[in-house]
Design an enzyme around this catalytic site. Structure first.
Site, PDB file in Angstrom:
ATOM      1  N   ASP A   1     -25.594 -30.244  11.724  1.00 12.38           N
ATOM      2  CA  ASP A   1     -24.635 -29.998  12.766  1.00 12.38           C
ATOM      3  C   ASP A   1     -24.870 -31.205  14.098  1.00 12.38           C
ATOM      4  OD1 ASP A   1     -23.614 -29.325  15.640  1.00 12.38           O
ATOM      5  OD2 ASP A   1     -23.130 -27.499  14.581  1.00 12.38           O
TER       6      ASP A   1
ATOM      7  N   ARG B   1     -15.355 -26.682  17.256  1.00 13.66           N
ATOM      8  CA  ARG B   1     -14.831 -25.824  16.152  1.00 13.66           C
ATOM      9  C   ARG B   1     -15.020 -24.571  16.308  1.00 13.66           C
ATOM     10  NH1 ARG B   1     -16.168 -27.903  10.101  1.00 13.66           N
ATOM     11  NH2 ARG B   1     -18.268 -27.122  10.763  1.00 13.66           N
TER      12      ARG B   1
ATOM     13  N   ASP C   1     -25.729 -30.316  17.405  1.00  7.18           N
ATOM     14  CA  ASP C   1     -27.033 -29.423  17.749  1.00  7.18           C
ATOM     15  C   ASP C   1     -28.130 -30.434  17.579  1.00  7.18           C
ATOM     16  OD1 ASP C   1     -25.876 -27.018  18.389  1.00  7.18           O
ATOM     17  OD2 ASP C   1     -25.870 -26.228  16.428  1.00  7.18           O
TER      18      ASP C   1
ATOM     19  N   THR D   1     -12.711 -19.579  12.226  1.00  2.92           N
ATOM     20  CA  THR D   1     -11.728 -19.859  11.727  1.00  2.92           C
ATOM     21  C   THR D   1     -11.865 -21.613  11.198  1.00  2.92           C
ATOM     22  OG1 THR D   1     -10.946 -20.585  13.743  1.00  2.92           O
ATOM     23  CG2 THR D   1     -10.388 -18.462  13.143  1.00  2.92           C
TER      24      THR D   1
HETATM   25  C1  PRP Z   1     -18.488 -31.261  14.991  1.00  2.00           C
HETATM   26  C2  PRP Z   1     -18.110 -32.503  15.002  1.00  2.00           C
HETATM   27  C3  PRP Z   1     -16.641 -32.724  14.981  1.00  2.00           C
HETATM   28  C4  PRP Z   1     -16.425 -31.613  14.233  1.00  2.00           C
HETATM   29  C5  PRP Z   1     -15.844 -31.853  12.800  1.00  2.00           C
HETATM   30  O1  PRP Z   1     -18.314 -30.648  16.306  1.00  2.00           O
HETATM   31  O2  PRP Z   1     -18.840 -33.329  16.192  1.00  2.00           O
HETATM   32  O3  PRP Z   1     -16.116 -32.684  16.162  1.00  2.00           O
HETATM   33  O4  PRP Z   1     -17.472 -30.686  14.396  1.00  2.00           O
HETATM   34  O5  PRP Z   1     -15.410 -30.693  12.099  1.00  2.00           O
HETATM   35  P1  PRP Z   1     -13.917 -30.535  11.725  1.00  2.00           P
HETATM   36  O6  PRP Z   1     -13.474 -31.981  10.948  1.00  2.00           O
HETATM   37  O7  PRP Z   1     -14.176 -29.610  10.674  1.00  2.00           O
HETATM   38  O8  PRP Z   1     -13.094 -30.335  12.822  1.00  2.00           O
HETATM   39  P2  PRP Z   1     -18.460 -29.079  16.861  1.00  2.00           P
HETATM   40  O9  PRP Z   1     -17.250 -28.553  16.818  1.00  2.00           O
HETATM   41  O10 PRP Z   1     -19.410 -28.687  16.230  1.00  2.00           O
HETATM   42  O11 PRP Z   1     -18.806 -29.494  18.528  1.00  2.00           O
HETATM   43  P3  PRP Z   1     -20.217 -29.992  18.953  1.00  2.00           P
HETATM   44  O12 PRP Z   1     -20.081 -31.354  18.980  1.00  2.00           O
HETATM   45  O13 PRP Z   1     -19.956 -29.474  20.569  1.00  2.00           O
HETATM   46  O14 PRP Z   1     -21.237 -29.405  18.430  1.00  2.00           O
HETATM   47  N1  URA Z   2     -19.729 -30.862  12.031  1.00  3.20           N
HETATM   48  C1  URA Z   2     -21.112 -31.186  11.974  1.00  3.20           C
HETATM   49  O1  URA Z   2     -21.536 -31.305  13.264  1.00  3.20           O
HETATM   50  N2  URA Z   2     -21.567 -31.323  10.787  1.00  3.20           N
HETATM   51  C2  URA Z   2     -20.950 -30.801   9.701  1.00  3.20           C
HETATM   52  O2  URA Z   2     -21.261 -30.858   8.567  1.00  3.20           O
HETATM   53  C3  URA Z   2     -19.374 -30.294   9.925  1.00  3.20           C
HETATM   54  C4  URA Z   2     -18.953 -30.360  11.187  1.00  3.20           C
END
Ligand code: PRP
Ligand code: URA
Length: 208
Positions: A199, A102, A202, A106
């Site tokens: 997150d 994400r 993370d 945005t």
């Molecule tokens: C997180 C999560 C989803 C997304 C959800 O991933 O694992 O894929 O956010 O958010 P959304 O419904 O608003 O799209 P992230 O983009 O943080 O990537 P990561 O798993 O690499 O940290």
């Molecule tokens: N992605 C995450 O990992 N946590 C949230 O709460 C939203 C998006």
């Protein structure tokens, strides 16, 4: 809202520990793995079977064995934390990877990888894994990617989501079965789920 919420007491117990900010990365990974294994059990409850003949040490008889190919599609990075739990239940499943992140400003999903097993185009059950559905942007992008490849029979398994995102996905992809452990209250201004668990990526990998 069309989503199956798995309310098993063991899952709710582990989800509470997963949410707790005092839970470190090692324990977070373990709880996520245990929840995924329990979820897999429920998600695969009605997987197709076929009857075969076998012979016990006592007598010839018939029994049922699995008759459906399974492909798992973790959305990177956090979805990867659910893979081992599912493989614990269906070790022969094949794995496709959907790389999305994400954009922090945005909140739009950005694709950086897509690899999938050829079985996914044949008759098979295709399970997308991602612990978090927040705005729903990543989930919708992942579903679009699979649909573009004509991959059908899709379930989407998450751990925490919010109603607004579920409604969006239901509207765009009514045929996709959604499964989760919790539908939380809402999103905060930064697009994080409240109360959520922070997150997920993370917390799994100890980044940030
Ligand atoms: C997180 C999560 C989803 C997304 C959800 O991933 O694992 O894929 O956010 O958010 P959304 O419904 O608003 O799209 P992230 O983009 O943080 O990537 P990561 O798993 O690499 O940290
Ligand atoms: N992605 C995450 O990992 N946590 C949230 O709460 C939203 C998006």
């Amino acid at each position: 809202m069309k989503i199956k919420i798995i309310n098993h007491s063991l899952i709710q117990h582990k989800l509470t520990l997963l949410r707790d900010k005092k839970t470190n990365s090692k324990d977070f990974r373990e709880y996520l793995d245990e929840i995924s294994r329990l979820l897999a059990f429920e998600v695969l409850r009605n997987i197709k079977l076929k009857e075969i003949e076998i012979e016990t040490p006592i007598k010839k008889t018939t029994g049922k064995i699995l008759n459906e190919k399974i492909n798992l599609f973790p959305i990177l990075r956090a979805g990867q934390g659910m893979v081992e739990g599912f493989l614990g239940v269906v070790p022969n499943a094949k794995i496709g990877h959907i790389g999305l992140y994400r954009d922090e400003k945005t909140l739009e999903p950005k694709k950086y990888l897509f690899k999938f097993p050829s079985d996914a185009k044949k008759e098979s059950l295709n399970i997308i894994l991602d612990p978090m559905i927040a705005t729903g942007g990543s989930a919708i992008e992942a579903l679009k990617i699979l649909k573009k490849e004509k991959i059908k029979n899709i379930k989407f398994v998450s751990i925490v989501t919010v109603e607004e995102a579920v409604l969006k996905i239901n509207k765009k992809f009514p045929e996709v079965e959604l499964i989760t452990c919790s539908v939380d209250q809402k999103l905060n201004q930064k697009g994080y789920i409240i109360p959520g668990l922070g997150d997920a990526g993370d917390r799994i990998y100890g980044t940030k």
